[in-house]
Design an enzyme around this catalytic site. Sequence first.
Site, PDB file in Angstrom:
ATOM      1  N   CYS A  11       7.416   1.934  -3.276  1.00  0.00           N
ATOM      2  CA  CYS A  11       7.146   2.112  -4.731  1.00  0.00           C
ATOM      3  C   CYS A  11       5.683   0.963  -5.378  1.00  0.00           C
ATOM      4  O   CYS A  11       5.888   0.107  -4.789  1.00  0.00           O
ATOM      5  CB  CYS A  11       8.138   2.415  -5.897  1.00  0.00           C
ATOM      6  SG  CYS A  11       9.107   3.878  -5.294  1.00  0.00           S
ATOM      7  N   GLY A  37       3.290   4.871  -2.502  1.00  0.00           N
ATOM      8  CA  GLY A  37       4.803   5.924  -3.109  1.00  0.00           C
ATOM      9  C   GLY A  37       3.364   7.030  -2.772  1.00  0.00           C
ATOM     10  O   GLY A  37       2.347   6.791  -3.454  1.00  0.00           O
ATOM     11  N   ASN A 111      10.687  -0.285  -8.797  1.00  0.00           N
ATOM     12  CA  ASN A 111       9.890  -0.905  -7.469  1.00  0.00           C
ATOM     13  C   ASN A 111      11.130  -1.290  -6.717  1.00  0.00           C
ATOM     14  O   ASN A 111      11.314  -2.612  -6.896  1.00  0.00           O
ATOM     15  CB  ASN A 111       8.673  -1.321  -7.239  1.00  0.00           C
ATOM     16  CG  ASN A 111       7.951  -1.802  -5.704  1.00  0.00           C
ATOM     17  OD1 ASN A 111       7.757  -2.450  -5.979  1.00  0.00           O
ATOM     18  ND2 ASN A 111       8.682  -0.747  -4.934  1.00  0.00           N
ATOM     19  N   GLY A 112      11.698  -1.627  -5.861  1.00  0.00           N
ATOM     20  CA  GLY A 112      12.630  -2.046  -5.327  1.00  0.00           C
ATOM     21  C   GLY A 112      14.154  -0.811  -4.866  1.00  0.00           C
ATOM     22  O   GLY A 112      13.278   0.409  -5.259  1.00  0.00           O
ATOM     23  N   TYR A 250       2.368  -6.054   6.393  1.00  0.00           N
ATOM     24  CA  TYR A 250       1.735  -4.422   6.249  1.00  0.00           C
ATOM     25  C   TYR A 250       2.173  -3.384   4.874  1.00  0.00           C
ATOM     26  O   TYR A 250       0.675  -3.379   4.594  1.00  0.00           O
ATOM     27  CB  TYR A 250       2.971  -3.562   7.277  1.00  0.00           C
ATOM     28  CG  TYR A 250       2.770  -2.134   7.008  1.00  0.00           C
ATOM     29  CD1 TYR A 250       1.481  -1.762   7.586  1.00  0.00           C
ATOM     30  CD2 TYR A 250       3.968  -1.433   6.350  1.00  0.00           C
ATOM     31  CE1 TYR A 250       1.776   0.133   7.019  1.00  0.00           C
ATOM     32  CE2 TYR A 250       3.467   0.364   6.362  1.00  0.00           C
ATOM     33  CZ  TYR A 250       2.269   0.863   6.971  1.00  0.00           C
ATOM     34  OH  TYR A 250       2.443   2.578   6.515  1.00  0.00           O
TER      35      TYR A 250
END
Length: 466
Positions: A11, A37, A111-112, A250
Site C-alpha cells: 500500500c 497498490g 501501509n503494513g 524491489y
Amino acid sequence: MGPSSGFRDECGVFGIADSEDAANIAYLGLYALQHRGQESAGIATLDEDRVLVEREMGYVADVFNEARLSRLPGRTAIGHVRYSTAGASLLANAQPIVFATGRGPLALAHNGNLVNAREIRRNLESSGALFTTTSDSEVILHLVARSKAPDLPSALAEALLEVHGAYSIVVLAREGIFAARDPNGIRPLSLGTREGSPVVASETCAFDLIGARFERDVEPGEIVRLSREGFSPRRFAVSHSTPCIFEHVYFARPDSKVFGRSVAATREAFGARLAREHPAQADVVVPVPDSGLYAALGFARESGLPFALGLVRNHCVGRTFIEPKQSIRHFGVKVKLNPVREVVEGKKIVLVDDSIVRGTTSRKIIQMLREAGVGEVHMRVSSPPTVASCHYGIDTPTRRELIGANQSVEEIRRFIDADSLGYLSPEGMLEAFGRPPQATCTACFTGVYPVEVPEEELEKEGAVSR
Ligand code: SF4
C-alpha cells in the site's frame, strides 16, 4: 520479476495539511505512489468538522476525475492506494477508513500489516465492537475510539502500543493529520513541505511530482502531527529500527529516497556486489526490465562488461487485457517482455533480475531468449533466495510456493534452464545496504522475523522470531 511473478506491492499513503486544493494534490501524490497498490484508491478530506471520503476499486486515474475530486472540499487530505495484504480485496476494505468517534470523525490510511490484529479484533468483538471491514487496519480506530486518554495524540499513542507488526499510518482528524511509524520502522514514511504546507508520503517520489521538498523521515516509534503550525513530533515508543530491505530490492521506486538512501544507488550497489560474488564469462549484461535495471547497471560497471537492453517491456499492459483463445507459448510473459534479437543473438549474456519467486517467470524469459538465439544465459539475482513469507505487509506466496525455500541453487538453475545461476549473499546484500543484520528486516531471505509473529503463522513457515 514483477507483481505477476509472486511478490505484489502492498500500500501507499499520502497526506497534506492546510493547503489549497488538498484533494487534487493528494490525487497527484497517490498517482506517484501507484506502484505500491493498484487495486483500490481513496481520498478523505476534512471540511469544517466533516470528514468526506471517496474510494473505489481501480487505478488512481480511473477512480478520480474532476467531478469526484470536487466532492472533496477542505484544506486537509489523506489518501491511500491499496493492494490487499490483509482482508479480502473488496470495496469495503478500500481505504481511507472513516470512523465516527467521541473525539470527532477520524479517517485512517495504513501501509503494513499488523501481526496481532486478529487477536485484538476477537477481544474487541467479544466486548461488543462492530467491524465494518475485514481489514486489519480497522482495529487501530477501534482502539482509539475506546481509549480514555485525555487527547487524541495520547489515545493514538495508546492504540499503537497495543498493535504489533508493521504500520506506517496517516490519520485525518480535526486537529490535523497524525503520521506514525511502528517502532521497527518497517515501512517507509517521509515528511516534506509544499509551499509552506506540511506533507507526508510513503515515498519521496510523491514529493517530486507535487513540487514538495523532502524534510525528513517519520522516525520509528514517532507520531508527527501535520497542521497549520507545521510538524509537531511526539515519541510513543523506543525505536528498534529494522526497515524492510525488500523496499530497496524491489518495491520502492528507484527515484525515491527510502530509509535515508537512494533506492537506485542501493540497487546499483547490490549489482556491483553481485558481480564480485558471482562473476561471469559473458559478452553483455542484460537486465530484466524494469526490476533488474539498476542492479544490472551496477553489475556492468563493476565487471567492465557492456550493458544492453536485450529485453523490452511493454508498459501499456492493462488488467483488462483479454488473452487469445489459441495458446501461444509463454504468452503471459510475452505480453510484458520481448527479446531484442539483434542484442542477444549468439551472445553470452548475464541476465540480471532482483529476485526469483516461483521460478516460472525466469524460466519463461530464458526460453524466450533461447528462441531468439541467445548463446548462453548466466542468470544473476540481486538478492538472496527467497525462503520465507512476509508477515509485515508484502503479499508473498506461501513458503511452499517459494522455489528458493524448497530447491537448491543447482536445482533452480536446472528448472529455469540457465547456464549458470548466482544469488547475492545475505551478507553482501546487507553490506551494500549499509546496515547490520540486527538493524534490518531480511525475514523473507533468512526466516528471522524482527517483530514476533504468532506461533501458528511461524510454524507454517518453519521460521523463528528474534
Ligand atoms: Fe520486507 Fe521481507 Fe521483511 Fe517483509 S519479510 S518486511 S518483505 S524484508
